[in-house]
Design a protein around this motif. Sequence first.
Motif, short mmCIF file in Angstrom:
data_model
loop_
_atom_site.label_atom_id
_atom_site.label_comp_id
_atom_site.label_asym_id
_atom_site.label_seq_id
_atom_site.Cartn_x
_atom_site.Cartn_y
_atom_site.Cartn_z
N TYR A 23 -58.20 -7.50 9.10
CA TYR A 23 -58.21 -7.75 10.62
C TYR A 23 -58.47 -6.69 11.46
CZ TYR A 23 -56.74 -10.03 14.95
OH TYR A 23 -56.97 -10.79 16.12
N GLU A 27 -62.15 -6.66 13.65
CA GLU A 27 -61.86 -6.62 15.15
C GLU A 27 -62.64 -5.55 15.50
OE1 GLU A 27 -58.32 -7.25 18.06
OE2 GLU A 27 -58.03 -5.57 16.69
N ILE A 41 -63.29 -11.10 22.40
CA ILE A 41 -62.20 -11.89 21.47
C ILE A 41 -61.29 -12.66 22.24
CG2 ILE A 41 -60.39 -11.44 19.60
CD1 ILE A 41 -62.04 -8.86 18.90
N TRP A 45 -56.16 -15.77 18.38
CA TRP A 45 -56.11 -15.12 17.15
C TRP A 45 -54.79 -15.52 16.43
CZ3 TRP A 45 -52.06 -11.98 17.12
CH2 TRP A 45 -51.71 -11.24 18.33
N ARG A 47 -52.72 -13.27 13.23
CA ARG A 47 -52.79 -12.02 12.79
C ARG A 47 -51.81 -11.99 11.37
NH1 ARG A 47 -54.12 -6.35 15.07
NH2 ARG A 47 -53.96 -5.17 13.41
N TYR A 75 -55.41 -15.28 8.93
CA TYR A 75 -55.98 -14.45 9.93
C TYR A 75 -57.35 -14.91 10.59
CZ TYR A 75 -53.26 -10.89 7.37
OH TYR A 75 -52.28 -10.25 6.94
N THR A 76 -57.17 -15.16 11.87
CA THR A 76 -58.24 -15.70 12.76
C THR A 76 -58.76 -14.83 13.72
OG1 THR A 76 -57.45 -17.92 12.36
CG2 THR A 76 -58.98 -17.46 14.06
N ILE A 77 -59.99 -14.49 13.83
CA ILE A 77 -60.46 -13.57 15.07
C ILE A 77 -61.51 -14.61 15.57
CG2 ILE A 77 -61.46 -11.46 15.65
CD1 ILE A 77 -60.66 -10.35 13.19
N LYS A 91 -65.65 -17.98 15.04
CA LYS A 91 -64.50 -17.36 14.51
C LYS A 91 -64.46 -17.07 13.07
CE LYS A 91 -62.01 -21.44 12.97
NZ LYS A 91 -60.56 -22.21 12.96
#
Length: 180
Positions: A23, A27, A41, A45, A47, A75-77, A91
């Motif tokens: 992550y 990032e 971003i 999100w 984490r 996990y999403t960014i 994403k």
Amino acid sequence: MQMILDSLSVSMAKMKSLMSPYYDKFEELLKKECFPIGYIISDNWERGTIYALGHNTDYKERYLEELIPEIQLLYTIPLEQNKKRNPLKFKIDFGYLCDEEQNTIYFQLFEVSEKIGVITESFASDLILSIPKDWQTGINENSVYIEFVVNENVSKEKIIECADIFSKHVLLPFISKLKQ
């Protein structure tokens, strides 16, 4: 039942400790490469969120009539253009997913814009062609992913290799396309 819960707790904590550094790496890469060209971003999100017995949290808050055998470490960014009208949105999702059909560690890049313009089927196919053939890959509704099946041979090194291949063969070419 206690033994199952203990096993899940230990396993998910270990998996989270192995996945969390990516992550930060992703990032940092996005901030370094995409912020200067007008991307940010956004606030959606995740984490290292752990979902058990299904992913739909609204449903679980109301009632749970049926247990869905699934566990996911997510996990999403989210990345989007810093503009108000029709921003391009993307994403990165990655983590661990175990359900009745799969037991995988995956890294996936999505385009979630209103009008898809970057991660077309053609671009995704080109990305897939550059990934070494010993990895499981695919294209799924404006996304491209790389994954591998978790088995008794899963290791920290295998996760590192998968993340590095995702970064090299998916993220970096994607960022280059954004800069054009």
